[in-house]
Motif scaffolding. Structure first.
Motif, mmCIF file in Angstrom:
data_model
loop_
_atom_site.group_PDB
_atom_site.id
_atom_site.type_symbol
_atom_site.label_atom_id
_atom_site.label_comp_id
_atom_site.label_asym_id
_atom_site.label_seq_id
_atom_site.Cartn_x
_atom_site.Cartn_y
_atom_site.Cartn_z
ATOM 1 N N PRO A 320 -3.556 13.812 0.140
ATOM 2 C CA PRO A 320 -2.896 13.382 -1.037
ATOM 3 C C PRO A 320 -1.534 12.645 -0.752
ATOM 4 C CG PRO A 320 -3.760 15.612 -1.115
ATOM 5 C CD PRO A 320 -4.074 15.015 0.116
ATOM 6 N N THR A 321 -0.972 13.235 0.419
ATOM 7 C CA THR A 321 0.479 12.699 0.839
ATOM 8 C C THR A 321 0.064 11.350 1.273
ATOM 9 O OG1 THR A 321 0.215 13.554 2.963
ATOM 10 C CG2 THR A 321 1.469 14.883 1.146
ATOM 11 N N SER A 322 -0.746 11.103 1.968
ATOM 12 C CA SER A 322 -1.006 9.549 2.313
ATOM 13 C C SER A 322 -1.223 8.643 1.218
ATOM 14 C CB SER A 322 -2.051 9.581 3.237
ATOM 15 O OG SER A 322 -1.779 10.080 4.598
ATOM 16 N N LEU A 323 -2.121 8.899 0.163
ATOM 17 C CA LEU A 323 -2.614 8.252 -0.718
ATOM 18 C C LEU A 323 -1.092 7.984 -1.484
ATOM 19 C CD1 LEU A 323 -4.570 7.083 -2.702
ATOM 20 C CD2 LEU A 323 -4.987 9.246 -3.720
ATOM 21 N N LEU A 324 -0.327 9.132 -2.019
ATOM 22 C CA LEU A 324 0.875 8.826 -2.833
ATOM 23 C C LEU A 324 1.790 8.007 -1.860
ATOM 24 C CD1 LEU A 324 1.443 12.467 -4.013
ATOM 25 C CD2 LEU A 324 1.110 10.473 -5.379
ATOM 26 N N GLY A 325 1.777 7.881 -0.579
ATOM 27 C CA GLY A 325 2.853 7.117 0.131
ATOM 28 C C GLY A 325 2.425 5.741 -0.023
ATOM 29 N N ARG A 326 0.905 5.521 0.098
ATOM 30 C CA ARG A 326 0.719 3.930 0.041
ATOM 31 C C ARG A 326 0.833 3.487 -1.507
ATOM 32 N NH1 ARG A 326 -4.006 6.270 2.903
ATOM 33 N NH2 ARG A 326 -5.141 6.075 1.044
ATOM 34 N N VAL A 327 0.454 4.305 -2.277
ATOM 35 C CA VAL A 327 0.772 4.068 -3.884
ATOM 36 C C VAL A 327 2.260 3.353 -4.028
ATOM 37 C CG1 VAL A 327 0.682 4.558 -6.300
ATOM 38 C CG2 VAL A 327 -1.274 5.202 -4.827
ATOM 39 N N THR A 328 3.113 4.474 -3.571
ATOM 40 C CA THR A 328 4.752 4.589 -3.652
ATOM 41 C C THR A 328 5.191 3.205 -2.864
ATOM 42 O OG1 THR A 328 4.886 6.693 -4.001
ATOM 43 C CG2 THR A 328 6.855 5.404 -3.548
ATOM 44 N N ASP A 333 7.076 -2.271 -2.586
ATOM 45 C CA ASP A 333 6.895 -3.848 -2.282
ATOM 46 C C ASP A 333 6.793 -4.568 -3.396
ATOM 47 O OD1 ASP A 333 6.570 -5.168 0.123
ATOM 48 O OD2 ASP A 333 4.483 -5.687 -0.489
ATOM 49 N N GLN A 334 6.229 -4.343 -4.601
ATOM 50 C CA GLN A 334 6.127 -5.447 -5.460
ATOM 51 C C GLN A 334 7.492 -5.365 -6.179
ATOM 52 O OE1 GLN A 334 3.527 -7.036 -6.930
ATOM 53 N NE2 GLN A 334 2.160 -6.587 -5.185
ATOM 54 N N LEU A 335 8.471 -4.442 -6.143
ATOM 55 C CA LEU A 335 9.444 -4.567 -6.810
ATOM 56 C C LEU A 335 10.435 -5.148 -5.803
ATOM 57 C CD1 LEU A 335 9.876 -1.074 -8.224
ATOM 58 C CD2 LEU A 335 9.686 -3.185 -9.551
ATOM 59 N N GLY A 336 10.310 -5.298 -4.393
ATOM 60 C CA GLY A 336 11.254 -6.355 -3.523
ATOM 61 C C GLY A 336 11.854 -5.271 -3.127
ATOM 62 N N SER A 337 11.592 -3.924 -3.037
ATOM 63 C CA SER A 337 12.567 -3.074 -2.397
ATOM 64 C C SER A 337 12.525 -3.021 -0.825
ATOM 65 C CB SER A 337 12.290 -1.517 -2.946
ATOM 66 O OG SER A 337 13.077 -0.801 -2.405
ATOM 67 N N GLY A 338 13.497 -2.714 -0.084
ATOM 68 C CA GLY A 338 13.337 -2.595 1.338
ATOM 69 C C GLY A 338 13.105 -1.340 1.661
ATOM 70 N N PHE A 342 9.443 3.170 4.060
ATOM 71 C CA PHE A 342 9.769 4.500 4.206
ATOM 72 C C PHE A 342 8.903 5.379 3.341
ATOM 73 C CE2 PHE A 342 13.617 2.106 5.398
ATOM 74 C CZ PHE A 342 13.909 2.529 6.609
ATOM 75 N N ALA A 343 8.232 4.670 2.149
ATOM 76 C CA ALA A 343 7.650 5.662 1.548
ATOM 77 C C ALA A 343 6.571 6.301 2.137
ATOM 78 C CB ALA A 343 6.772 4.542 0.537
ATOM 79 N N LEU A 344 5.728 6.090 3.005
ATOM 80 C CA LEU A 344 4.559 6.734 3.563
ATOM 81 C C LEU A 344 5.227 8.105 4.366
ATOM 82 C CD1 LEU A 344 1.487 7.170 3.911
ATOM 83 C CD2 LEU A 344 1.573 5.729 5.753
ATOM 84 N N PRO A 345 6.101 7.556 5.423
ATOM 85 C CA PRO A 345 6.803 8.883 6.072
ATOM 86 C C PRO A 345 7.665 9.898 4.979
ATOM 87 C CG PRO A 345 7.298 6.838 6.978
ATOM 88 C CD PRO A 345 6.816 6.319 5.956
#
Length: 468
Positions: A320-328, A333-338, A342-345
């Motif tokens: 669950p945490t890896s899946l949410l990290g990839r989606v986030t 990334d689509q929003l161009g955020s830097g 850090f989403a996955l960690p």
């Protein structure tokens, strides 16, 4: 009248299931590179269909056996152990199934034997045919396993001299030893927890996940759980220090077993005051530390296993945490955020916090029996950790089977087990649409065969003669 069910029929049906598993695995399993067949070849297609035909037969046999266990004349634990041996027999000489991890074990054992630091280098450093069998994603990855398992793998490497067939058989025998220890511990833990020993064996040892992943897959989780189980048996009896030693050795195979030390303190201090808790905590910690130092020194692999606990997981892991990290991460990334990297960690850290909160809730608020609390805790670690594999479910399931307070808990856990048993291809590789269709076809074919057997077993209604 329904399908006639008894222990003998369940044993025969499960044997048919594992026999089809073994036969199908000869062309669709996690084969060595020189035996690998193209996924679209006739042999590979028939093998994949055959494996899933066998998996569904095995699940059906297990479910029917559960009805026998809950029936008016339940089988004895000894007779259930015989069923387990019969079901496991066809898998002994089958190729690895549902994972290529066993090749990593053998390569890591060879690295220790060759004095290569397995906590600094991946199997690619070893080189040669054995390293080539390791899945590409793990070629450069240091081992996450403790020194006890590495000693076992190193000894096996020396005995088999790097010969692949002998090494695979040796790893499977080690896994079988772990399953045997699990089966020996389950009835004793169940009696201590006030549960039915036969029901504990049915859910915790004859579970399809045990046969598919611990026996057929030869995962080292088997030896971890076996040592953990017998350690708990010793700790609740007259040998608490021996129990601590065994549980510590289990944790030096795979780290999650270290939670068993909390259960030891709870078992020994149950119903006593804070002073007893403190005394048993100090005793347990001292014995565990001494065992860790001695085992690590004997292994000669050093303390790199502590840092190796942070070994990265597969980027395609479906926890669950890896899946949410990839989606986030993808959304950022689509929003161009830097912040995308850090989403996955961040989600993995959140998973650790959730796990810690659940452990505190289980031990300090719910306060079930120590064995059941340990099972729930290991289940939480498996679900909210950074990596999830179907066989990780056995960490908690094994002890929940031994100590679940109600039949409804066992029913829900059994249903989850049946679903998880269907989630991995026999090659251990990611599935494509064609392979999913073939797998489903094999399962549906098994259901058709079972339905036809059910219909044939029903008594025919008498035909009334027409009167003139």
């Amino acid at each position: 009248m329904g399908f006639p069910v008894d222990l003998r029929r369940c044993q025969a049906l499960g044997l048919a299931g594992t026999a089809f598993l073994a036969l199908g695995g000869e062309t669709a399993g996690a084969l060595p590179a020189h035996d690998f067949l193209a996924p679209g070849s006739v042999q590979a297609v028939l093998g994949l269909v055959g494996v899933y035909f066998g998996v569904v037969l095995l699940i059906a046999a297990w479910v029917l056996l559960g009805g026998v266990v809950r029936g008016p004349e339940p089988p004895t634990p000894r007779s259930l152990l015989l069923v387990l041996a019969v079901w496991a027999a066809p898998l002994l000489l089958a190729p690895p199934l549902f994972s290529r991890d066993v090749y990593s074990y053998l390569a890591q054992g060879a690295m220790v034997d060759a004095h290569i630091d397995v906590y600094a280098y991946g199997p690619a450093q070893l080189g040669g045919p054995l390293a080539d069998e390791v899945a590409p994603v793990w070629q450069q990855t240091a081992t996450p396993y403790g020194p006890v398992f590495l000693v076992v793998a190193s000894v096996l490497s020396a005995l088999t001299r790097g010969q692949l067939p002998a090494g695979l058989l040796g790893m499977r025998l080690i896994a079988l030893l772990g399953v045997a220890l699990m089966a020996a511990a389950l009835p004793r833990l169940a009696r201590h927890s006030g549960a039915d020993p036969a029901a504990a064996l049915w859910l915790g040892a004859l579970n399809p996940l045990v046969l598919l992943h611990l026996v057929a897959g030869a995962h080292n989780d088997a030896i971890m759980l076996g040592l953990l189980g017998v350690g708990l048996v010793a700790a609740r009896g007259r040998w608490p220090v021996l129990g601590v030693v065994l549980i510590t050795l289990a944790a030096l195979v795979k780290a999650p077993a270290a939670l068993g030390l909390v259960a030891v303190v709870a078992l020994r201090s149950r119903g006593r005051g804070p002073r007893a808790v403190l005394r048993y905590t100090v005793t347990t910690a001292t014995a565990a530390a001494a065992t860790t130092v001695a085992a690590t020194a004997a292994a000669g692999t050093g303390y790199g296993w502590i840092a190796a606990l942070k070994t990265p997981v597969s980027p395609h892991n479906w926890s669950p945490t890896s899946l949410l990290g990839r989606v986030t991460g993808a959304a950022l990334d689509q929003l161009g955020s830097g912040l995308a990297p850090f989403a996955l960690p961040a989600w993995h850290a959140a998973g650790l916090l959730v796990t810690a909160a659940l452990l505190l809730f289980i031990w300090l608020w719910l306060r079930p029996g120590p064995v059941y609390a340990l099972g729930l805790s290991l289940a939480a670690v498996a679900v909210f950790g950074p990596a999830v594999r179907p066989w990780y479910a056995l960490w908690g399931l094994f002890l929940i089977a031994a100590a679940a307070p109600t039949g409804s808990v066992r029913t829900r856990v059994a249903a989850a087990s049946a679903v998880l048993a269907l989630t991995v291809l026999p090659s251990g590789a990611p599935a494509d649409v064609e392979q999913v269709i073939l797998a489903v076809s094999g399962g549906v074919l098994a259901l058709v065969v079972l339905w036809q057997a059910h219909q044939a077993a029903r008594p025919q209604s008498p035909v009334r003669e027409r009167t003139a």
